[in-house]
Write an enzyme that holds these catalytic residues in place. Structure first.
Site, short mmCIF file in Angstrom:
data_model
loop_
_atom_site.label_atom_id
_atom_site.label_comp_id
_atom_site.label_asym_id
_atom_site.label_seq_id
_atom_site.Cartn_x
_atom_site.Cartn_y
_atom_site.Cartn_z
N ASP A 132 0.86 -1.19 0.00
CA ASP A 132 0.00 0.00 0.00
C ASP A 132 0.89 1.24 0.00
OD1 ASP A 132 -1.73 2.08 0.35
OD2 ASP A 132 -2.70 1.29 2.15
N HIS A 247 -4.94 12.40 13.79
CA HIS A 247 -5.99 12.33 12.76
C HIS A 247 -7.20 11.50 13.20
CE1 HIS A 247 -3.45 14.32 9.91
NE2 HIS A 247 -2.52 13.37 9.92
N ASP A 284 3.16 19.03 13.49
CA ASP A 284 3.16 18.05 12.39
C ASP A 284 2.72 18.78 11.11
OD1 ASP A 284 2.70 14.73 12.11
OD2 ASP A 284 1.59 15.93 10.66
N HIS A 286 0.74 17.79 8.85
CA HIS A 286 -0.67 17.56 8.49
C HIS A 286 -1.59 18.23 9.50
CE1 HIS A 286 1.53 14.02 6.79
NE2 HIS A 286 0.76 14.30 5.74
N ASP A 377 7.24 15.53 10.19
CA ASP A 377 7.10 15.54 8.73
C ASP A 377 7.08 16.97 8.21
OD1 ASP A 377 4.67 15.93 9.97
OD2 ASP A 377 3.73 14.14 9.13
N TYR A 417 8.75 11.05 8.52
CA TYR A 417 8.98 9.87 7.69
C TYR A 417 10.34 9.82 7.01
CZ TYR A 417 4.16 9.94 8.93
OH TYR A 417 3.02 10.00 9.67
N1 Q9C Z 1 -2.68 10.23 -1.20
C1 Q9C Z 1 0.65 11.48 10.15
O1 Q9C Z 1 1.59 12.14 9.81
N2 Q9C Z 1 -1.27 10.38 3.35
N3 Q9C Z 1 -0.22 10.98 9.28
C2 Q9C Z 1 -2.33 10.20 2.45
C3 Q9C Z 1 -3.07 10.49 0.15
C4 Q9C Z 1 -1.62 10.10 4.68
C5 Q9C Z 1 -0.08 11.26 7.90
C6 Q9C Z 1 -1.89 10.49 1.04
C7 Q9C Z 1 -0.70 10.79 5.61
C8 Q9C Z 1 -1.02 10.52 7.04
C9 Q9C Z 1 0.46 11.14 11.57
ZN ZN Z 2 1.84 14.19 9.70
#
Ligand code: Q9C
Ligand code: ZN
Length: 628
Positions: A132, A247, A284, A286, A377, A417
């Site tokens: 994935d 999230h 973060d 996001h 990140d 990451y």
């Molecule tokens: N194409 C945290 O950093 N990415 N979560 C989805 C969609 C998900 C990040 C990309 C990233 C989640 C805790």
């Molecule tokens: Zn994040």
């Protein structure tokens, strides 16, 4: 104030015929909580056993002292700094009788010291089992490499190790529904196919048979950190956890997150410690929409998040991540979103968001505790964030935050990451919590236009809610500098038929990651100069006053006359002919010299001729080769 503390002290005060001062608010802990009682029961028994029988007509001085000390001990054991003044006054009725006057003044919750580090390698025991590309960056190595790097810098041994525990169902249900808890619980015994099917019900999530156990540990680790800080065992700390939390929502896992560690911690801290104001800083990259949803209507939790947004084109693609989501109902003004509409934001943009949005509001808010949704990140090299902040930026962010809430800060890992960037940034955060000196921050210090626009828009949106923003002139900008460019890019992508575009992205990314590895390797060496052995030096004119300085301050001898000659040329000598001026200069230069040679961090010098001293100090700096 806590019921248990009051109750433990009550017999003490009572035996002196006193009652608990009315002015003290005694009910910050719900009565049904047993935590404080448990930690006090020993003390309580002790008091009952040792206290003089409650007849104090002849209360001798020694007993007063004893009493005073007991009260203090009880309060201090609970991290409350108090001033207790018991004074003895003869009663009118007879020579033998005394009235004891008791003044209890709460100064503040006592300042604790020390940094907790919470980590357990059991949280590396789950991983993605199938293919994935959406989830394959969330790997166990994130924790392993962070902890390794902490060991490398000898930071682990400087922290206080606090063990993890499982979060209880009751604690998890402070944020999540029992239905959702049951779903997560059920994944423990699933086979790969079933796990994959449950995962598909959520956005960017994978489950493993150990996920549930680790998610409970992540919650428990976070709560252990909150307890360590709130009980005064430590001043601050960091929990390295997986899975992340910000999230996840009442009924849903989302973006690698299962239980909302930080949101649960805030609810827990409110309940257990009666806190009235908690600040959550989510650095973060996001948007922690899960946290926003939990506290949207809650004025006791101020939530700040900056995030890659790109006009809602970046995950999680939500309208409510924009700057105009300020909170709802009573919670209006307590949700701060700084949406980044461009990638490549760096140190100066992050600092600008702190200086112009978070810090003014946070200082006005006066939090009692800070929780950091500590995702990295947002750092350089991260494949998700595509931002540019270097590790020392996180040292500075941490440093600003510990000026609030008496330094009570709990950092809880979220994303991050790029393994090297992540672990260096974790180390910079922990170093700063330990109060090591900060490396100077690198790079251009002016924020970019797009960052300024975002900052201006949040300030405008929050103008009605905060005094510090009251005089903000600017109104929200609708034509953002990034908008037209964004449209063009979108069109380009739509019309693009370049066959190798996707492949090219793939290869550049890992090349990019390697480049960041190399950059960080040399960058960290450059900025992490060894910490000077002495923190503060002082050069004072009258050496007899030296005992007034704190023991940690090193008293400097004046620079010797021979050395001084090299700084003061024959021509300048006129200026320091006077003995007093000469001595002053010798003092200033002695401290300055130590700073330049990195033998001390900082210092203070007593000088009666400040301007002359400054002139020579500058000259000495130039001679030393110090330039901008
Ligand atoms: N194409 C945290 O950093 N990415 N979560 C989805 C969609 C998900 C990040 C990309 C990233 C989640 C805790
Ligand atoms: Zn994040």
């Amino acid at each position: 104030m806590c019921v248990a503390v009051r109750d433990s002290c009550a017999p003490l005060l009572l035996c002196h015929g006193l009652s608990w001062p009315d002015s003290l608010d005694c009910d910050r802990f719900p009565a049904d909580e047993d935590m404080c009682l448990a930690s006090l029961s020993k003390e309580y028994k002790h008091i009952h056993k040792e206290l003089p029988k409650p007849i104090c007509q002849t209360c001798p001085a020694v007993e007063e002292f004893f009493t005073q000390k007991r009260v203090l001990d009880v309060f201090c054991a609970n991290n409350f700094a108090v001033k207790v003044k018991l004074s003895k006054k003869r009663t009118v009725s007879g020579d033998q009788a005394y009235n004891i006057e008791c003044q209890v003044e709460f100064i503040n919750q006592a300042m604790a010291s020390g940094t907790a580090l919470i980590y357990d390698d059991e949280m590396t025991s789950y991983k993605l089992l199938w293919d994935d590309p959406e989830c394959d960056i969330e790997v166990p190595e994130r924790l392993l490499s962070s902890y390794e790097q902490l060991k490398h810098y000898h930071l682990v041994e400087r922290c206080i190790h606090v063990p993890v525990r499982e979060g209880t169902e009751e604690e998890i249900m402070l944020v999540h529904s029992s239905e959702y808890l049951e779903v997560v619980k059920s994944t423990q015994t699933m086979n790969e196919e079933e796990l994959q099917r449950v995962s598909e019900n959520y956005d960017a999530v994978y489950f493993h048979p150990n996920t549930y156990r680790c998610a409970k540990l992540a919650v428990g680790a976070t709560l252990q950190l909150v307890d360590s800080v709130m009980s005064g065992k430590v001043c601050n700390g960091m929990a390295l956890v997986r899975p992340p939390g910000h999230h996840s929502q009442r009924n849903a896992a989302n973006g690698f997150c299962v239980f909302n560690n930080v949101a649960i911690a805030a609810q827990y801290a409110k309940r257990r410690y009666g806190l009235q104001r908690i600040l959550i800083v989510d650095w973060d990259v996001h948007h922690g929409q899960g946290i926003q949803y939990v506290f949207e209507e809650d004025p006791s939790v101020l939530y700040f998040s900056w995030h890659r947004y790109e006009h809602q084109r970046f995950w999680p693609l939500l309208r409510e991540s924009d700057y105009d989501a300020v909170g709802q109902g009573k919670g209006k003004g307590f949700n701060l979103n700084v949406p980044w509409n461009k990638v490549g934001m760096g140190n100066s943009d992050y600092l600008a968001a702190f200086f112009h949005v978070l810090l003014p509001v946070a200082f006005e808010f006066v939090p009692e505790l800070i929780l950091v949704s500590s995702g990295y990140d947002s750092g350089i090299g991260d494949p998700e964030g595509q931002m540019n902040a270097t590790p020392e930026c996180f040292a500075h962010l941490t440093h600003f935050l510990i000026q609030l809430a008496n330094g009570r800060l709990c950092a809880v890992l979220e994303g991050g990451y790029h393994l090297k960037s992540l672990s260096e940034s974790v180390c910079m955060t922990v170093k700063t919590l330990l109060r090591d000196p900060l490396p100077p921050i690198s790079g251009e210090m002016a924020p970019c236009l797009s960052a300024i626009e975002s900052i201006q828009n949040v300030r405008g949106a929050h103008k009605p809610y905060w005094k510090c923003l009251m005089y903000e002139e600017a109104t929200p900008l609708h034509d953002l500098s990034t908008k037209s460019q964004q449209m063009m890019e979108a069109e380009l992508i739509q019309t693009s038929t370049h066959p190798t575009a996707e492949q090219a992205v793939g290869t550049t990314k890992s090349d990019e990651a390697i480049k960041t590895d190399r950059f960080l390797e040399s960058h960290m060496k450059k900025i992490l100069s060894p910490v000077p052995p002495v923190k503060t030096a002082a050069a004072i004119v009258s050496k007899a006053d030296a005992h007034l300085l704190p023991v940690s301050v090193q008293v400097e001898m004046e620079m010797n006359a021979q050395e001084l000659k090299t700084v003061v040329s024959a021509f300048d000598a006129e200026l320091v002919k006077e003995e007093k001026a000469l001595l002053s200069l010798q003092n200033v230069l002695a401290v300055l010299d130590k700073i330049l040679k990195k033998k001390v961090c900082n210092g203070i010098a007593e000088s009666s001729v400040a301007s002359v001293s400054t002139t020579f100090a500058l000259k000495h700096c130039f001679d030393f080769g110090l330039q901008r």
